[in-house]
Design a protein around this motif. Structure first.
Motif, PDB file in Angstrom:
ATOM      1  N   PHE A  49    -130.462  22.845  44.535  1.00 50.97           N
ATOM      2  CA  PHE A  49    -129.275  22.296  43.993  1.00 50.97           C
ATOM      3  C   PHE A  49    -128.088  23.403  44.172  1.00 50.97           C
ATOM      4  CE2 PHE A  49    -132.209  19.766  41.721  1.00 50.97           C
ATOM      5  CZ  PHE A  49    -132.166  18.896  42.260  1.00 50.97           C
ATOM      6  N   SER A  73    -122.861  21.185  43.502  1.00 52.36           N
ATOM      7  CA  SER A  73    -122.283  19.966  42.748  1.00 52.36           C
ATOM      8  C   SER A  73    -120.652  20.023  42.543  1.00 52.36           C
ATOM      9  CB  SER A  73    -123.044  19.658  41.214  1.00 52.36           C
ATOM     10  OG  SER A  73    -122.379  18.710  40.659  1.00 52.36           O
ATOM     11  N   SER A 148    -115.069  24.050  39.265  1.00 52.78           N
ATOM     12  CA  SER A 148    -115.668  22.780  39.670  1.00 52.78           C
ATOM     13  C   SER A 148    -114.372  21.797  40.280  1.00 52.78           C
ATOM     14  CB  SER A 148    -116.374  22.244  38.538  1.00 52.78           C
ATOM     15  OG  SER A 148    -116.823  20.727  39.005  1.00 52.78           O
ATOM     16  N   ARG A 150    -113.837  17.897  41.109  1.00 48.43           N
ATOM     17  CA  ARG A 150    -114.489  16.642  41.169  1.00 48.43           C
ATOM     18  C   ARG A 150    -113.444  15.588  41.031  1.00 48.43           C
ATOM     19  NH1 ARG A 150    -117.911  19.671  37.655  1.00 48.43           N
ATOM     20  NH2 ARG A 150    -120.105  19.725  38.437  1.00 48.43           N
TER      21      ARG A 150
END
Length: 154
Positions: A49, A73, A148, A150
């Motif tokens: 991952f 991610s 991150s 998102r």
């Protein structure tokens, strides 16, 4: 900030949450297809991952030097050595970790959040950009810290 040319993206600024989600997505697309064009060399990883890369020259991020970055991610992270995750979290003004035990450290702080209703449809676009600090069992002694980017709909 929007940068339309992935080759002009500064990885330090990306790690520090200075760009928008479309810029991250464009950058991540080039990194996954042809990292050499951005001066990156893909490294082997035991974590399916986490995609790791070595930079041609070291960068200074969060007051530390590294030559390694990782993508995981929706995040661009610096792989940092010789530092405690709590120290980085403190530098990033993250007050409470999500998890802090002998097995794992996770902490995050939202730096940008929007909810946008899409006209003509019944969906809402949720955009969250956050600073994150974590450890992973596959990388003992390393702290992953970065941003991150998102977006999801509901």
């Amino acid at each position: 900030m929007r940068e339309r040319d992935p080759a002009r993206v500064d990885p330090v600024r990306m790690i520090e949450c200075a760009y928008d989600v479309p810029t991250y997505l464009d950058y991540a697309s080039v990194v996954s297809k042809d990292p050499q064009t951005l001066g990156l060399r893909k490294l082997e990883s035991d974590n399916p991952f986490l995609y790791e890369y070595e930079l041609a020259t070291p960068i200074q991020v969060f007051g530390l030097e590294t030559r390694r970055i990782a993508m995981a991610s929706g995040a661009l992270l610096a792989a940092l050595d010789d530092v405690k995750p709590q120290t980085i979290a403190e530098r990033l003004k993250i007050e409470e970790p999500i998890r802090d035990d002998a097995f794992k450290y996770m902490a995050m702080r939202v730096v940008h959040h929007t909810l946008e209703q899409v006209s003509g449809v019944k969906e809402t676009i949720n955009t969250v950009i956050s600073l994150e600090v974590s450890t992973v069992i596959t990388h003992p002694g390393k702290v992953l810290a970065g941003c991150s980017y998102r977006v999801n709909t509901f």
